[in-house]
Design a protein around this motif. Structure first.
Motif, mmCIF file in Angstrom:
data_model
loop_
_atom_site.group_PDB
_atom_site.id
_atom_site.type_symbol
_atom_site.label_atom_id
_atom_site.label_comp_id
_atom_site.label_asym_id
_atom_site.label_seq_id
_atom_site.Cartn_x
_atom_site.Cartn_y
_atom_site.Cartn_z
ATOM 1 N N TRP A 99 34.111 2.439 -22.348
ATOM 2 C CA TRP A 99 33.378 3.930 -21.587
ATOM 3 C C TRP A 99 32.185 3.862 -21.131
ATOM 4 O O TRP A 99 31.796 4.497 -20.445
ATOM 5 C CB TRP A 99 33.940 4.686 -22.539
ATOM 6 N N ASN A 128 31.948 2.322 -15.026
ATOM 7 C CA ASN A 128 32.872 2.856 -14.998
ATOM 8 C C ASN A 128 33.204 3.728 -14.209
ATOM 9 O O ASN A 128 32.889 5.101 -13.620
ATOM 10 C CB ASN A 128 33.443 3.786 -16.347
ATOM 11 N N ASP A 133 33.302 4.618 -10.866
ATOM 12 C CA ASP A 133 34.530 5.589 -10.288
ATOM 13 C C ASP A 133 35.508 6.080 -11.336
ATOM 14 O O ASP A 133 36.733 6.795 -10.715
ATOM 15 C CB ASP A 133 36.029 4.866 -9.374
ATOM 16 N N ASN A 134 35.675 6.425 -12.483
ATOM 17 C CA ASN A 134 35.521 7.318 -13.472
ATOM 18 C C ASN A 134 34.617 8.393 -13.932
ATOM 19 O O ASN A 134 33.463 7.997 -14.707
ATOM 20 C CB ASN A 134 36.210 6.319 -14.299
ATOM 21 N N ASN A 142 35.199 11.185 -15.549
ATOM 22 C CA ASN A 142 35.263 11.153 -17.423
ATOM 23 C C ASN A 142 34.883 9.882 -18.230
ATOM 24 O O ASN A 142 34.348 10.678 -19.916
ATOM 25 C CB ASN A 142 37.116 10.908 -17.802
ATOM 26 N N ALA A 143 34.293 8.877 -17.507
ATOM 27 C CA ALA A 143 33.912 7.871 -18.751
ATOM 28 C C ALA A 143 32.408 8.087 -19.224
ATOM 29 O O ALA A 143 31.815 8.149 -20.407
ATOM 30 C CB ALA A 143 33.629 6.368 -17.668
ATOM 31 N N LYS A 146 32.861 10.350 -21.961
ATOM 32 C CA LYS A 146 33.679 10.086 -23.474
ATOM 33 C C LYS A 146 33.034 8.828 -24.124
ATOM 34 O O LYS A 146 32.828 8.658 -25.450
ATOM 35 C CB LYS A 146 34.971 8.934 -22.521
#
Length: 372
Positions: free
Chosen positions: A33, A38, A40-41, A43-44, A47
């Motif tokens: 995470w 990450n 492009d994420n 929420n990473a 997390k």
């Protein structure tokens, strides 16, 4: 029996896990995470914060004991007095943890006015340095950095892992900062992180290949992370490099994201064209220069040579004489193709070099004086 398993669940481990198992769980989750892996994420980052906070508590035997007995909320409020016994795994005052806490696990941290809590038969005093006597989480990046500096990399039999998150390569274009919310909701800035680096590799090419164009295959090896285990691994990949007609030495052919995985993303590969030495021609921009050596007699009385052009044609080069040393003959459109002007070519330039005799006899000198 533990009061709750929220932190254990974040690391995908059981409440009976050993310290080594806690470290391995954190290592795997943190690598999975990490925000730099990450991009492009959205929420990473959250997390990553959760798994770091879970590790910070569970890796400390004292904090873990308090958490196991009374739950996270009690720990965040300072642990000044034991809560009343509740059934069903509820937190303090019978408040269950449903849906998780926003902003990592620290959304309830540093709550004022708690003081001693009624209903407990025994007391527990916990000193954390947090505001209002409660526990405040550290910056997730500080936890991550400290973990690997203290030998966390060896938990996965990977000596290279920490270097991949902050070392190696030359930065291109400066650095960037990442920001995280601390336990009180404020913004905390972590240390600058290097940008993605660029790896330059020479690509030797013949003049004929630069004239016609070529496709060159290159087998590369690069370091990547196994998404399942988080371990460093070597990966082989075959690249096909398109060399277009007319490319010059120094031209860069770029492959984005084909290098090693490192902090900030994956390295870019740049192949830089270098020209191999040619037996006949020397390149001058789009022109090709060839040197023809003749003797003094030829320079005075005339000479003839045959030159093979870069595209394989036979061209007769001659002069009736006398020919001066350094004399140049230009043949249009027999040079290299112009990459920015399709269909056009440079010139072939023939330079004459006169080789003089090393010595002359007195009789030869007399004859030359009579002739000249």
């Amino acid at each position: 029996m533990v009061a709750e398993t929220k932190l254990y669940d974040a690391l995908s481990i059981s409440p009976t896990s050993t310290q080594d198992e806690i470290k391995k769980g954190y290592r795997k989750a943190a690598l999975k995470w990490h925000p730099d892996k990450n991009k492009d994420n959205p929420n990473a980052s959250e997390k990553f914060k959760e798994v770091s906070q879970a590790y910070e508590i569970l890796s400390d035997p004292e904090k873990r004991k308090v958490y196991d007995q009374y739950g996270l909320e009690f720990l965040l409020r300072g642990g000044q007095e034991a809560p009343p016994q509740q059934s069903g795994g509820a937190g303090m005052g019978g408040m269950p943890f449903e849906g998780g806490m926003p902003g990592g696990f620290g959304g309830m941290g540093g709550m004022p006015g708690m003081g001693g809590m009624p209903g407990g038969g025994r007391s527990f005093h916990f000193s954390s340095g947090g505001s209002n006597g409660g526990f405040n989480f550290s910056n997730p990046e500080d936890i991550f950095s400290s973990f690997f500096k203290q030998g966390g990399a060896s938990m996965g039999d990977d000596d290279d892992i920490f270097a991949a998150f902050g070392g190696g390569g030359r930065p291109q274009g400066g650095s960037r900062n990442s920001r995280f919310k601390d336990a009180n909701g404020g913004m905390k800035q972590r240390a600058p992180t290097p940008e993605v680096t660029i790896v330059d590799r020479p690509l030797p090419v013949t003049l004929e290949q630069l004239f016609k164009g070529a496709k060159k295959k290159m087998n590369i090896k690069r370091k990547t992370f196994d998404e399942g285990t988080g371990k460093r691994k070597m990966e082989e990949k075959m690249l096909e490099i398109d060399v277009k007609p007319g490319y010059k030495a120094g031209t860069k052919i770029k492959f984005k994201g084909f290098g090693d995985q490192e902090e900030g993303g994956t390295q870019d590969l740049h192949f830089i064209i270098t020209e191999k030495e040619h037996p006949t021609f020397k390149r001058e921009g789009d022109d090709l220069r060839a040197v023809v050596e003749i003797d003094l007699l030829g320079a005075l009385t005339g000479w003839k040579r045959t030159i093979t052009t870069i595209d394989g044609k036979q061209v007769q080069v001659s002069a009736a004489g006398p020919t001066q040393p350094g004399h140049v003959i230009r043949y249009p459109e027999l040079g290299m193709p112009k990459s920015k002007k399709p269909g056009e070519r440079g010139d072939m330039i023939v330079e004459v070099k006169v080789k003089f005799p090393a010595s002359l006899s007195p009789a030869q000198k007399t004859q030359l004086k009579e002739i000249l």
